[in-house]
Scaffold this active site. Structure first.
Site, PDB file in Angstrom:
ATOM      1  CB  CYS A  95      -0.976  -0.061   1.168  1.00 29.76           C
ATOM      2  SG  CYS A  95      -2.478   0.871   0.901  1.00 29.76           S
ATOM      3  CG  HIS A 194      -3.439  -3.394   4.391  1.00 31.14           C
ATOM      4  ND1 HIS A 194      -2.171  -3.041   4.773  1.00 31.14           N
ATOM      5  CD2 HIS A 194      -3.943  -2.339   3.724  1.00 31.14           C
ATOM      6  CE1 HIS A 194      -1.923  -1.800   4.374  1.00 31.14           C
ATOM      7  NE2 HIS A 194      -2.979  -1.343   3.733  1.00 31.14           N
TER       8      HIS A 194
HETATM    9  N1  GLN Z   1      -2.285   6.722   2.517  1.00 31.78           N
HETATM   10  C1  GLN Z   1      -2.315   5.882   1.355  1.00 31.78           C
HETATM   11  C2  GLN Z   1      -3.665   5.899   0.661  1.00 31.78           C
HETATM   12  O1  GLN Z   1      -4.652   6.234   1.261  1.00 31.78           O
HETATM   13  C3  GLN Z   1      -1.919   4.465   1.718  1.00 31.78           C
HETATM   14  C4  GLN Z   1      -2.947   3.743   2.536  1.00 31.78           C
HETATM   15  C5  GLN Z   1      -2.460   2.454   3.136  1.00 31.78           C
HETATM   16  O2  GLN Z   1      -1.258   2.204   3.226  1.00 31.78           O
HETATM   17  N2  GLN Z   1      -3.380   1.643   3.617  1.00 31.78           N
HETATM   18  O3  GLN Z   1      -3.731   5.579  -0.499  1.00 31.78           O
END
Ligand code: GLN
Length: 240
Positions: A95, A194
């Site tokens: 992510c 995740h």
């Molecule tokens: N902040 C980033 C987004 O919203 C990554 C989110 C995350 O790592 N879950 O795209």
């Protein structure tokens, strides 16, 4: 233990959404069955990254605020991280970590958060929307199906030399448009999953573990990894 792998958990104190460190724990679980152990070191702000020291790198997800802090420090590690990736070092970026290996990420407030451009993708922001929910993809080379959970604002577009980790079967993936999810470049894997991804996807955990073991111990025989299966009634890994 006969084999030892050294893992770097990049910015694990700032970017570890949904317990992304579980990816190293999952690898360690299978490693034990082939007499290998994984030592994990947290590499955060102001800590140097020495590419020669590590056999695996994990860079987890995070929120936009943490990503802006990490982005600044990350520029000081750009050269050694790029060297590690180019040399075929096994790397898993989830992510926010996946976004930061590319050129940039436009955060939810429109702010441009620079990545290191070690990989050729870039990430834009969505207007008042996030991709949240369960996701299923299929990897084209192996035919394997991977399951996960995505929660991101960013929409990522792959570039030169990058192929997706999988084609989206259900969910949104990199950008909700081109059916791609994640990335594979050399031995670097990126994903929006995740879960953590390796805890839920045994085949991928073994694939990355085997890459790391074979790279460090070219004469080792890790073929038993493919034959391991879990006996869930006893909660153990059964060796062939
Ligand atoms: N902040 C980033 C987004 O919203 C990554 C989110 C995350 O790592 N879950 O795209």
């Amino acid at each position: 233990m006969t084999y030892t792998l050294n893992a770097a958990h990049l910015y694990g104190d700032l970017m570890n959404t949904y317990g992304d460190i579980g990816n190293i724990l999952a690898m360690g679980y299978y490693a034990k069955a082939v007499d290998a152990t994984i030592n994990t070191e947290l590499i955060s702000l102001d800590n140097p990254f020495d590419p020669a020291k590590y056999d695996f790198v994990l860079f987890g997800g995070g929120q936009d605020y943490e990503q802006t802090i990490v982005s600044k420090d990350l520029q000081t590690k750009k050269a050694p991280l790029t060297d590690y990736i180019e040399a075929g070092g096994p790397f898993l970026a989830i992510c926010g970590g996946f976004q930061m290996l590319g050129h940039y990420y436009i955060g939810a407030q429109g702010e441009k958060i620079p990545g290191i451009g070690a990989l050729d993708h870039y990430t834009l922001s969505q207007d008042n929307n996030r991709f949240i929910g369960n996701i299923t993809i299929k990897n084209a080379e192996t035919g394997q199906t991977y399951y996960g959970f995505e929660n991101h604002n960013g929409t990522t577009f792959l570039g030169k030399g990058e192929r997706p980790l999988g084609d989206v079967i259900q969910g949104h993936g990199n950008n909700g448009k081109d059916q791609t999810e994640g990335v594979i470049y050399k031995n670097t894997f990126g994903s929006y999953f995740h879960g953590p991804i390796l805890a839920r996807n045994e085949a991928l955990a073994k694939r990355i573990l085997k890459l790391a073991l074979q790279r460090k111990y070219p004469d080792g025989d890790f073929s038993t990894l493919d034959q391991l299966h879990e006996d869930l009634t006893k909660n153990v890994v059964v060796k062939p």
